[in-house]
Design a protein around this motif. Structure first.
Motif, PDB file in Angstrom:
ATOM      1  N   THR A  75      -6.661  -6.300 -13.261  1.00  0.00           N
ATOM      2  CA  THR A  75      -5.431  -7.085 -13.117  1.00  0.00           C
ATOM      3  C   THR A  75      -4.245  -6.343 -13.720  1.00  0.00           C
ATOM      4  OG1 THR A  75      -6.664  -9.159 -13.135  1.00  0.00           O
ATOM      5  CG2 THR A  75      -4.323  -9.287 -13.684  1.00  0.00           C
ATOM      6  N   VAL A  76      -4.440  -5.751 -14.881  1.00  0.00           N
ATOM      7  CA  VAL A  76      -3.355  -5.013 -15.532  1.00  0.00           C
ATOM      8  C   VAL A  76      -2.966  -3.791 -14.695  1.00  0.00           C
ATOM      9  CG1 VAL A  76      -2.763  -3.622 -17.558  1.00  0.00           C
ATOM     10  CG2 VAL A  76      -3.853  -5.858 -17.853  1.00  0.00           C
ATOM     11  N   LEU A  77      -3.942  -3.033 -14.216  1.00  0.00           N
ATOM     12  CA  LEU A  77      -3.640  -1.865 -13.377  1.00  0.00           C
ATOM     13  C   LEU A  77      -2.908  -2.279 -12.098  1.00  0.00           C
ATOM     14  CD1 LEU A  77      -6.932   0.230 -13.629  1.00  0.00           C
ATOM     15  CD2 LEU A  77      -4.661   0.900 -14.439  1.00  0.00           C
ATOM     16  N   PHE A  78      -3.405  -3.320 -11.448  1.00  0.00           N
ATOM     17  CA  PHE A  78      -2.790  -3.767 -10.205  1.00  0.00           C
ATOM     18  C   PHE A  78      -1.382  -4.309 -10.453  1.00  0.00           C
ATOM     19  CE2 PHE A  78      -2.517  -6.508  -6.335  1.00  0.00           C
ATOM     20  CZ  PHE A  78      -2.631  -5.482  -5.403  1.00  0.00           C
ATOM     21  N   THR A  79      -1.184  -4.978 -11.566  1.00  0.00           N
ATOM     22  CA  THR A  79       0.146  -5.488 -11.912  1.00  0.00           C
ATOM     23  C   THR A  79       1.118  -4.337 -12.119  1.00  0.00           C
ATOM     24  OG1 THR A  79      -0.746  -7.490 -12.904  1.00  0.00           O
ATOM     25  CG2 THR A  79       1.469  -6.837 -13.587  1.00  0.00           C
ATOM     26  N   ILE A  80       0.692  -3.298 -12.826  1.00  0.00           N
ATOM     27  CA  ILE A  80       1.563  -2.135 -13.029  1.00  0.00           C
ATOM     28  C   ILE A  80       1.962  -1.555 -11.680  1.00  0.00           C
ATOM     29  CG2 ILE A  80       1.643   0.230 -13.922  1.00  0.00           C
ATOM     30  CD1 ILE A  80      -0.200  -0.794 -16.230  1.00  0.00           C
ATOM     31  N   ALA A  81       1.007  -1.456 -10.759  1.00  0.00           N
ATOM     32  CA  ALA A  81       1.306  -0.949  -9.418  1.00  0.00           C
ATOM     33  C   ALA A  81       2.286  -1.866  -8.691  1.00  0.00           C
ATOM     34  CB  ALA A  81       0.015  -0.798  -8.612  1.00  0.00           C
ATOM     35  N   MET A  82       2.118  -3.186  -8.825  1.00  0.00           N
ATOM     36  CA  MET A  82       3.042  -4.117  -8.164  1.00  0.00           C
ATOM     37  C   MET A  82       4.443  -4.023  -8.754  1.00  0.00           C
ATOM     38  SD  MET A  82       1.012  -7.628  -7.120  1.00  0.00           S
ATOM     39  CE  MET A  82       0.414  -8.089  -8.741  1.00  0.00           C
ATOM     40  N   ILE A 133      -6.093   2.360  -6.839  1.00  0.00           N
ATOM     41  CA  ILE A 133      -7.029   2.295  -7.975  1.00  0.00           C
ATOM     42  C   ILE A 133      -6.999   0.902  -8.593  1.00  0.00           C
ATOM     43  CG2 ILE A 133      -7.457   3.153 -10.314  1.00  0.00           C
ATOM     44  CD1 ILE A 133      -6.383   5.905  -9.251  1.00  0.00           C
ATOM     45  N   GLY A 134      -5.791   0.367  -8.802  1.00  0.00           N
ATOM     46  CA  GLY A 134      -5.665  -0.982  -9.361  1.00  0.00           C
ATOM     47  C   GLY A 134      -6.315  -2.021  -8.475  1.00  0.00           C
ATOM     48  N   TYR A 135      -6.130  -1.882  -7.157  1.00  0.00           N
ATOM     49  CA  TYR A 135      -6.762  -2.805  -6.210  1.00  0.00           C
ATOM     50  C   TYR A 135      -8.275  -2.726  -6.325  1.00  0.00           C
ATOM     51  CZ  TYR A 135      -8.682  -4.412  -1.759  1.00  0.00           C
ATOM     52  OH  TYR A 135      -9.439  -5.035  -0.799  1.00  0.00           O
ATOM     53  N   ALA A 136      -8.819  -1.510  -6.344  1.00  0.00           N
ATOM     54  CA  ALA A 136     -10.274  -1.338  -6.395  1.00  0.00           C
ATOM     55  C   ALA A 136     -10.862  -1.950  -7.665  1.00  0.00           C
ATOM     56  CB  ALA A 136     -10.630   0.149  -6.296  1.00  0.00           C
ATOM     57  N   MET A 165       0.811  -1.218   0.000  1.00  0.00           N
ATOM     58  CA  MET A 165       0.000   0.000   0.000  1.00  0.00           C
ATOM     59  C   MET A 165       0.850   1.278   0.000  1.00  0.00           C
ATOM     60  SD  MET A 165      -3.399   0.560   2.322  1.00  0.00           S
ATOM     61  CE  MET A 165      -2.629  -0.299   3.632  1.00  0.00           C
ATOM     62  N   HIS A 166       1.833   1.342   0.853  1.00  0.00           N
ATOM     63  CA  HIS A 166       2.630   2.563   0.966  1.00  0.00           C
ATOM     64  C   HIS A 166       3.550   2.759  -0.235  1.00  0.00           C
ATOM     65  CE1 HIS A 166       0.993   3.204   4.893  1.00  0.00           C
ATOM     66  NE2 HIS A 166       1.380   1.989   5.273  1.00  0.00           N
ATOM     67  N   ALA A 167       4.051   1.682  -0.783  1.00  0.00           N
ATOM     68  CA  ALA A 167       4.958   1.784  -1.923  1.00  0.00           C
ATOM     69  C   ALA A 167       4.214   1.980  -3.243  1.00  0.00           C
ATOM     70  CB  ALA A 167       5.833   0.536  -2.008  1.00  0.00           C
ATOM     71  N   ALA A 168       2.976   1.527  -3.324  1.00  0.00           N
ATOM     72  CA  ALA A 168       2.243   1.561  -4.594  1.00  0.00           C
ATOM     73  C   ALA A 168       1.493   2.864  -4.828  1.00  0.00           C
ATOM     74  CB  ALA A 168       1.274   0.383  -4.665  1.00  0.00           C
ATOM     75  N   GLY A 169       1.196   3.604  -3.782  1.00  0.00           N
ATOM     76  CA  GLY A 169       0.530   4.898  -3.933  1.00  0.00           C
ATOM     77  C   GLY A 169      -0.876   4.802  -4.496  1.00  0.00           C
ATOM     78  N   ALA A 170      -1.286   5.877  -5.151  1.00  0.00           N
ATOM     79  CA  ALA A 170      -2.654   5.982  -5.675  1.00  0.00           C
ATOM     80  C   ALA A 170      -2.938   4.944  -6.751  1.00  0.00           C
ATOM     81  CB  ALA A 170      -2.904   7.385  -6.216  1.00  0.00           C
ATOM     82  N   LEU A 171      -1.956   4.682  -7.615  1.00  0.00           N
ATOM     83  CA  LEU A 171      -2.166   3.676  -8.658  1.00  0.00           C
ATOM     84  C   LEU A 171      -2.451   2.311  -8.050  1.00  0.00           C
ATOM     85  CD1 LEU A 171      -2.251   2.853 -11.628  1.00  0.00           C
ATOM     86  CD2 LEU A 171       0.219   2.464 -11.499  1.00  0.00           C
TER      87      LEU A 171
END
Length: 192
Positions: A120-127, A67-70, A58-64
């Protein structure tokens, strides 16, 4: 916090096994009532995994990351419901009923897969950007899960069975990474 991470890790490991093992079995037997049941239940166990993945970065991934999680969570809910229906409802109605789905039903199933894919794509980019989890399962998560969602209605073949095994192993790998992070941050769980 530690409970959610560990709970997510255990559920993620089970979800991975509930996808990989039926996929491996179906490569030889085709779809059965047992494999269909286990696959239908697996998305419910992926929800705590997704939550634990988000909490862990959460802290390292920020807003993206949020959003990706949601979007991924909503997509998982929709796609999980579709997987449940396909594996635990339509399976027992027979192929003729499944083949004759009305256009709105087909559109709803495809829509659920597309929302899941986008999330999945958004969350992957964040990861990938957060660099909290091992790179290999993160990249496989971002590539294999969208293919898995879009291929859900394809006939069972050795290729779709292999995809099940890859997706399941990836979820189990990420679950193991969460467990290790929780142990490093919070110590070993107390028993008794």
């Amino acid at each position: 916090m530690t409970f959610l991470l560990r709970f997510g890790a255990v559920c993620g490991l089970l979800s991975g096994l509930f996808i990989a093992l039926p996929g491996a079995v179906e490569a030889f037997t085709g779809e059965t009532a047992v494999t269909s049941f286990v696959l239908g239940v697996s998305p419910a166990l992926a929800v705590p995994l997704l939550t634990a993945l988000h909490i862990g970065q959460m802290h390292a991934a920020g807003a993206l990351g949020s959003i990706g999680y949601a979007v991924n969570l909503i997509g998982l809910g929709l796609f999980g419901g579709a997987a449940y229906a396909l594996n635990l409802v339509l399976y027992y109605l027979g192929e003729t009923v499944a083949d004759d789905l009305a256009a709105p039903t087909r559109a709803a199933l495809l829509g659920s897969a597309l929302v899941f894919t986008a999330g999945t794509v958004l969350f992957t980019i964040a990861m990938v950007r957060a660099r909290v989890y091992p790179r290999i399962p993160v990249w496989i998560y971002g590539i294999a899960l969208p293919v898995f969602a879009i291929a859900a209605r394809l006939p069972d073949t050795p290729l779709t069975s292999a995809l099940h095994v890859v997706v399941g192993a990836t979820l189990a790998w990420l679950a193991t990474a969460i467990w290790r992070r929780a142990r490093a941050a919070y110590g070993t769980p107390r028993t008794g």
